[in-house]
Write an enzyme that holds these catalytic residues in place. Structure first.
Site, PDB file in Angstrom:
ATOM      1  N   GLU A 280      59.181  13.544  21.234  1.00 23.21           N
ATOM      2  CA  GLU A 280      60.192  12.159  22.096  1.00 23.21           C
ATOM      3  C   GLU A 280      61.347  12.016  21.660  1.00 23.21           C
ATOM      4  O   GLU A 280      62.556  12.034  21.646  1.00 23.21           O
ATOM      5  CB  GLU A 280      58.966  11.395  21.926  1.00 23.21           C
ATOM      6  CG  GLU A 280      59.519  10.084  22.357  1.00 23.21           C
ATOM      7  CD  GLU A 280      58.307   9.029  22.329  1.00 23.21           C
ATOM      8  OE1 GLU A 280      56.986   9.123  22.537  1.00 23.21           O
ATOM      9  OE2 GLU A 280      58.504   7.357  23.141  1.00 23.21           O
ATOM     10  N   GLU A 283      63.488  14.056  22.441  1.00 27.80           N
ATOM     11  CA  GLU A 283      64.086  14.037  24.145  1.00 27.80           C
ATOM     12  C   GLU A 283      65.140  12.713  24.025  1.00 27.80           C
ATOM     13  O   GLU A 283      66.751  12.521  24.008  1.00 27.80           O
ATOM     14  CB  GLU A 283      63.019  13.335  24.774  1.00 27.80           C
ATOM     15  CG  GLU A 283      63.856  12.487  25.581  1.00 27.80           C
ATOM     16  CD  GLU A 283      62.316  11.679  26.516  1.00 27.80           C
ATOM     17  OE1 GLU A 283      61.453  12.038  26.012  1.00 27.80           O
ATOM     18  OE2 GLU A 283      62.515  11.535  28.468  1.00 27.80           O
ATOM     19  N   CYS A 300      53.410   5.978  25.298  1.00 27.99           N
ATOM     20  CA  CYS A 300      52.573   6.290  25.153  1.00 27.99           C
ATOM     21  C   CYS A 300      51.130   5.649  25.061  1.00 27.99           C
ATOM     22  O   CYS A 300      50.104   5.455  25.012  1.00 27.99           O
ATOM     23  CB  CYS A 300      52.113   6.651  23.328  1.00 27.99           C
ATOM     24  SG  CYS A 300      53.439   6.121  22.635  1.00 27.99           S
ATOM     25  N   SER A 320      60.437   7.508  28.089  1.00 30.03           N
ATOM     26  CA  SER A 320      60.483   9.317  27.519  1.00 30.03           C
ATOM     27  C   SER A 320      59.248   9.547  28.335  1.00 30.03           C
ATOM     28  O   SER A 320      58.604   9.184  28.871  1.00 30.03           O
ATOM     29  CB  SER A 320      59.852   8.917  25.920  1.00 30.03           C
ATOM     30  OG  SER A 320      59.513   9.787  25.884  1.00 30.03           O
ATOM     31  N   LYS A 359      43.112   3.988  29.007  1.00 28.67           N
ATOM     32  CA  LYS A 359      43.298   5.649  28.737  1.00 28.67           C
ATOM     33  C   LYS A 359      42.373   6.352  29.696  1.00 28.67           C
ATOM     34  O   LYS A 359      43.232   7.723  29.836  1.00 28.67           O
ATOM     35  CB  LYS A 359      43.154   6.146  26.887  1.00 28.67           C
ATOM     36  CG  LYS A 359      43.868   6.196  25.522  1.00 28.67           C
ATOM     37  CD  LYS A 359      45.042   6.556  25.842  1.00 28.67           C
ATOM     38  CE  LYS A 359      46.507   6.923  25.074  1.00 28.67           C
ATOM     39  NZ  LYS A 359      47.400   6.855  25.451  1.00 28.67           N
ATOM     40  N   GLU A 362      44.426   7.072  32.142  1.00 32.17           N
ATOM     41  CA  GLU A 362      45.526   7.938  32.107  1.00 32.17           C
ATOM     42  C   GLU A 362      44.485   9.820  32.416  1.00 32.17           C
ATOM     43  O   GLU A 362      45.168  10.581  32.724  1.00 32.17           O
ATOM     44  CB  GLU A 362      45.926   7.533  30.528  1.00 32.17           C
ATOM     45  CG  GLU A 362      47.147   8.897  29.939  1.00 32.17           C
ATOM     46  CD  GLU A 362      47.815   8.456  28.427  1.00 32.17           C
ATOM     47  OE1 GLU A 362      47.870   7.438  28.572  1.00 32.17           O
ATOM     48  OE2 GLU A 362      47.689   9.828  27.759  1.00 32.17           O
ATOM     49  N   GLU A 367      48.669  13.751  36.430  1.00 33.62           N
ATOM     50  CA  GLU A 367      49.604  14.832  35.810  1.00 33.62           C
ATOM     51  C   GLU A 367      48.894  15.384  34.169  1.00 33.62           C
ATOM     52  O   GLU A 367      50.035  15.434  34.197  1.00 33.62           O
ATOM     53  CB  GLU A 367      51.206  13.341  35.445  1.00 33.62           C
ATOM     54  CG  GLU A 367      51.707  12.680  36.923  1.00 33.62           C
ATOM     55  CD  GLU A 367      50.799  11.408  37.247  1.00 33.62           C
ATOM     56  OE1 GLU A 367      50.009  11.577  36.887  1.00 33.62           O
ATOM     57  OE2 GLU A 367      51.880  10.552  37.417  1.00 33.62           O
ATOM     58  N   CYS A 504      47.430  -0.252  19.338  1.00 39.05           N
ATOM     59  CA  CYS A 504      46.459   0.417  19.838  1.00 39.05           C
ATOM     60  C   CYS A 504      44.980  -0.723  18.467  1.00 39.05           C
ATOM     61  O   CYS A 504      44.652  -0.591  18.875  1.00 39.05           O
ATOM     62  CB  CYS A 504      46.526   1.587  19.523  1.00 39.05           C
ATOM     63  SG  CYS A 504      47.558   2.560  20.035  1.00 39.05           S
TER      64      CYS A 504
END
Lengths: 577, 416
Positions: A280, A283, A300, A320, A359, A362, A367, A504
């Site tokens: 990241e 990037e 994230c 990102s 999560k 996710e 992907e 988190c």
């Protein structure tokens, strides 16, 4: 501030003007029962369980919403009060699906606790529970309407904390329910599966989807090599469930417990976090040098990613492309790790312990895997790990400490602070600064990006240019920054967004009882952890350096792109108002 | 005994669609007088007459206005509560229908007295047919300069808005009414904040019943001593009541306080149909208490009715004759509340449900002693611990009936 004098159960009390009866009682050690009241939420006064008697008043007054006054005489234990408390609990019980033994919130339920406190041995009233199916249509959140006591806490969390209002009251009188628009499954509404509702629900009406059985099955299968990664925020929250102080750091005991549970390897998501910073950060530097969409925004937090996809779908190019630490770890665990160890990747089961319900969603995204095999097979929330630890009968507090395993178990302080709002930004800045300027950062602590304020911002001097950054936690605050971008008025280069309050550490999968006060203690613990570690910059993590040398090449290399980056897309809403 | 004419003096005296016609009988003279008075003098005058608010809470009207005036805040609001949702209550409708300009004038005067900039009329959806009359009155008042900016050249700005409810009984409760006006679901909220400090749109708000407001122009213009002489004891003046049920001439009557219940039923309402015996009388609508025929010689005053175990409340009276049993009446009343509870607070939401179940059992002769004990306890808990007035008063009828008709509440016994 002026003081008010009153008596509670004939005990003189002196409290600041504006104090509510409930807090005045607390100050002398009296816990007035309550269910809809939550210390972080605006007062609702719906459940009426906190009704108390005040001399001179014909009716009882709600302790949660009534301010004390000079000379007030409060009684919390009269026959009338007790009748009200017991009758209200009885009324709730009669409209509550009482399968306590098989409820995910068994022994951790506010209603159960109060019934026990008031010695309610049987319910006098006939059951009036409306038959309702559990709604388990997504990988993250399960609703059980028959357990709902209509306290409204979930509604407030969704609306006031996240600004989403996916949950609301519908109908009235005894037909009143807490539901979504048009009774759609949550994932088909504005809901982002952040799970804040499950964190404040006093009963088992909204819970995480339980995947503990899948983990036990894998652990008991001798043909499987089961590895686990644990997010930074878990190690400062897990102790809460075992009677430790909020914010106690239990990394070592946690690793031992996971080994006792039978995991073949116990790894650290902090390693994944360091990897995320490498990609990241690179990037961001790439966008600075070669142009790209600004501000760049972190990706994230899966609740946040769901949010931008659903609510600001035209702006996903700001995200990102770097995957989250969990997913990067998963990708490495299913490619590099088998290559390095010679274990057949078909036999590797990757488990992630996360402070997060989203999560789970996710991990299930197409992907996040290849050839139809997910990189992370099973996601457990902190709450589910607590269950597993209890299940195997481990005396957690007496466990010796162990270290994470190699080669995916080493994380830096930069990885650790990922768990707090501002932490990803700070970790990124440590690496971006050194990579951009080629100089060594003298002061590692970017204090301007720390703390509990909703939106923080600062400017970082990179020598020949400044970088303006902002950090938001909760989606209500995220919306403000996004609306700025929408107006074309965002002054920032780089934004960090975390869906949950505090980041988190305050995630929707954390232990029940996670309040803002608790969140702040966990936050302090993570910065403590960072300070105590020998390595505090992601790019100095030797295992990360090895990973690039042996496998990935450079950050943003073709291989890194294939494994560690992805794109997110607008999700069409099923309805518009 | 006959009715009196104070509050109803304009009924039939002018064309309700014509401001000119209203002005011919002295319309808006009270406003002209008011804007030349100190605002505080208006509330003092009302306070001197000791009028109680006619919405049911019996709150001193003069005190309410002076408190509303004293609240510090911009853009205050006066709301006319025309929700009139109580069963058997339809006296405000007569005021809206027969004297709309007086109501508008009253709202402007009270707006001036408390320092408000806006008035809202919150009218129940069932009165939609009177919207044109009210809207016309507002429009004409505006074109005559009684509404809008700089009213009567006194630098006083005031506008009136008409808002129709959507049919929920609970929207007669102040905070629910305000939420409804704000475009939210009509559900009550906790107090504080109190309406007078933070009401509609978080602005200081003074909420008055149609009848209370309608009195104001008359009290300003007329002989207040005459008005005071109409009353009896602490119950000053006249009262508009609505009588319904098994009587020969149900309707709305303006009575002087002190008229007996017997006179109301037998003289004004023409007596019970076919001279049947009275089973019970409910005072004040669905949330009101019940009495048996022993209440007949009680004077209709606040204190008189309270002494007899009932209350003036909404001003409605329901006369039930011997053909209907006490239980059937209670079941009907309970059905109403089971439908109309907003469902937010536990005692009211769940309590109404269980009381209905036990009443049904009682009607089938299957209730046990324990059932009856539970029913009474739930009703008591509802009345002391509910969030709003609906839950507080929903079991008034049951609890009073348990006192007045104890024989009905026997286990197993199917009763009368």
């Amino acid at each position: 501030m002026s003081l008010v004098h009153l008596t509670i159960n004939n005990i003189p009390v002196e409290v600041p003007k504006g104090t509510k009866i409930m807090q005045a009682a607390q100050s002398i050690g009296i816990d007035i029962p309550h269910l809809c009241y939550h210390e972080d939420q605006r007062i609702k006064a719906h459940c009426r369980l906190c009704s108390v008697e005040v001399t001179g008043r014909k009716r009882l007054l709600a302790a949660c919403s009534t301010e004390v006054w000079e000379g007030m005489e409060v009684h919390t234990d009269t026959a009338v009060v007790r009748d009200a408390q017991v009758t209200i609990l009885q009324l709730m019980l009669a409209n509550h699906h009482k399968d306590c033994l098989s409820c995910p919130r068994n022994q951790n339920c506010d209603l159960q606790r109060l019934c026990s406190r008031f010695n309610i041995m049987e319910s006098h009233l006939p059951s009036v529970v409306k038959e309702a199916e559990r709604i388990a249509t997504n990988p993250a959140i399960v609703r059980d309407p028959a357990k709902c006591i209509r306290c409204g806490r979930c509604i407030r969390a969704c609306k006031d904390v996240q600004g989403i209002a996916a949950l609301t009251y519908a109908h009235r009188s005894s037909d009143i329910t807490v539901t979504t628009a048009f009774d759609k499954p949550m994932e088909k509404t504005d809901c982002v599966l952040c799970g804040q509702c499950s964190l404040v629900c006093p009963t088992g009406a909204i819970v995480e989807k339980d995947d503990t059985d899948a983990v036990l099955d894998a652990l008991q299968n001798p043909g499987k090599h089961v590895i686990v990664q644990v997010a930074p925020a878990v190690r400062v929250a897990l102790g809460d469930a075992f009677g430790l102080e909020p914010g106690d750091i239990v990394t070592g005991q946690m690793v031992t417990a996971l080994k006792l549970l039978g995991f073949d390897k116990v790894f650290d998501t902090n390693f994944g976090a360091d990897l995320t910073i490498m990609e990241e950060g690179s990037e961001f530097l790439h966008r600075l040098e070669h142009g790209g969409t600004f501000p760049m925004i972190t990706s994230c937090s899966p609740g946040w990613v769901n949010y931008i996809e659903k609510h600001f779908g035209d702006f996903t190019a700001h995200l990102s492309t770097a995957k989250s630490p969990m997913s990067m770890f998963g990708a490495v665990a299913k490619t590099y790790y088998p290559e390095k160890t010679g274990i057949d990747k078909q036999n590797i089961v990757t488990v992630a312990v996360m402070p997060c319900t989203a999560k789970k969603f996710e991990a299930a995204r197409p992907e996040m895997g290849r050839d139809g095999i997910p990189d992370v097979d099973i996601v457990l929330t902190t709450r589910e790990l607590i269950k597993l630890i209890k299940y195997v009968g481990i005396s957690f507090n007496n466990l010796p400490e162990s270290d994470f395993d190699s080669p995916l178990g080493l994380g830096t302080g930069a990885g650790a602070i990922f768990g707090a709002t501002g932490g990803v930004m700070e970790a990124a800045l440590r690496t971006v600064y050194e990579k951009y300027t080629g100089k060594t950062l003298e002061r590692l602590d970017f204090t301007a990006v720390r703390g509990f304020e909703g939106i923080k911002e600062t400017t970082v001097d990179l020598g020949d240019r400044d970088v303006r950054v902002a950090i938001a936690h909760t989606l209500k605050n995220a919306r403000k920054l996004m609306e700025e971008i929408q107006r074309g008025a965002s002054p920032y280069d780089f934004i960090e967004i975390m869906a949950c309050p505090g980041g988190c550490i305050g995630g929707g999968g954390q232990p029940i009882g996670t309040t803002n006060a608790v969140r702040q203690k966990r936050m302090a613990a993570l910065y403590e952890l960072d300070k105590s570690l020998p390595l505090r910059k992601s790019h100095e993590n030797p295992d990360i350096i090895t990973l690039y040398k042996e496998f990935l090449g450079e950050p943003l290399s073709e291989k890194a792109h294939e494994l560690l980056h992805t794109h997110y897309h607008k999700v069409a809403k099923e309805y518009e108002f | 005994m006959s009715t009196v004419k104070f509050l109803t003096q304009n009924f039939g005296a002018y064309d309700v669609n014509s401001i000119g016609s209203y002005m011919k009988i002295g319309g808006f003279n009270a406003l002209r007088k008011a804007v030349n008075m100190e605002p505080s003098a208006i509330s003092d005058l009302i306070a001197a007459v000791k009028v109680k608010g006619r919405g049911g809470a019996e709150y001193d009207m003069g005190r309410k206005l002076s408190q509303a005036r004293a609240v510090v805040g911009e853009n205050k609001i006066v709301i006319c509560n025309a929700d009139e949702g109580e069963t058997t209550t339809f006296k405000d409708r007569e005021l809206i229908k027969n004297d709309p300009f007086n109501l508008i004038e009253a709202l402007i005067i009270v707006g001036y007295a408390v320092g408000a900039t806006d008035g809202y009329i919150y009218m129940r959806s069932e009165y939609a047919c009177y919207r044109p009359v009210i809207l016309n009155a507002i429009r004409q008042a505006k074109s005559y300069g009684f509404l809008g900016e700089n009213i009567l050249g006194k630098g006083f700005d005031f506008n009136i808005h008409l808002y129709s409810g959507a049919g929920a009984y609970v929207c007669g409760e102040g905070t629910a009414l305000i939420r409804s006006i704000e475009g939210k679901a009509g559900r009550p909220r906790m107090k504080p904040p109190f309406i007078k400090q933070s009401g509609a749109f978080a602005r200081p708000t003074c909420l008055c019943n149609v009848e209370s407001l309608s009195l104001v122009p008359h009290l300003l213009m007329d002989d207040q001593e005459f008005y005071a002489r109409l009353g009896s004891g602490d119950s000053i003046g006249s009262k508009l009541i609505s009588v319904a049920g098994n009587v020969n001439r149900p309707g709305v009557f303006e009575i002087a306080f002190g008229t007996t219940v017997r006179e109301i039923i037998y003289d004004l309402a023409g007596g019970v149909q076919k001279n049947r015996a009275i089973r019970l009388i409910q005072f004040g609508g669905a949330s009101g208490k019940v009495a048996d025929a022993s209440v007949l010689d009680t004077p209709y005053t606040y204190e008189g009715l309270r002494g007899a175990g009932v209350m003036v409340g909404s001003g409605g009276m329901l006369i039930i004759d011997e053909r209907t049993s006490v239980l059937d009446f209670l079941l009907m009343n309970q059905e109403f509340f089971s439908e109309e509870s907003c469902g937010q607070c536990t005692p009211c939401r769940e309590g109404n449900l269980h009381i209905k179940i036990i009443l049904d059992k009682l009607a089938e002769g299957k209730a046990t002693d324990e059932d009856i004990r539970q029913m009474k306890k739930i009703a008591q808990v509802m009345s002391v611990s509910s969030l709003c007035g609906l839950g507080e008063t929903a079991q008034n009828s049951l609890l009073s009936a348990m006192k007045v008709f104890p024989s009905v509440f026997q286990p197993g016994g199917k009763n009368k």
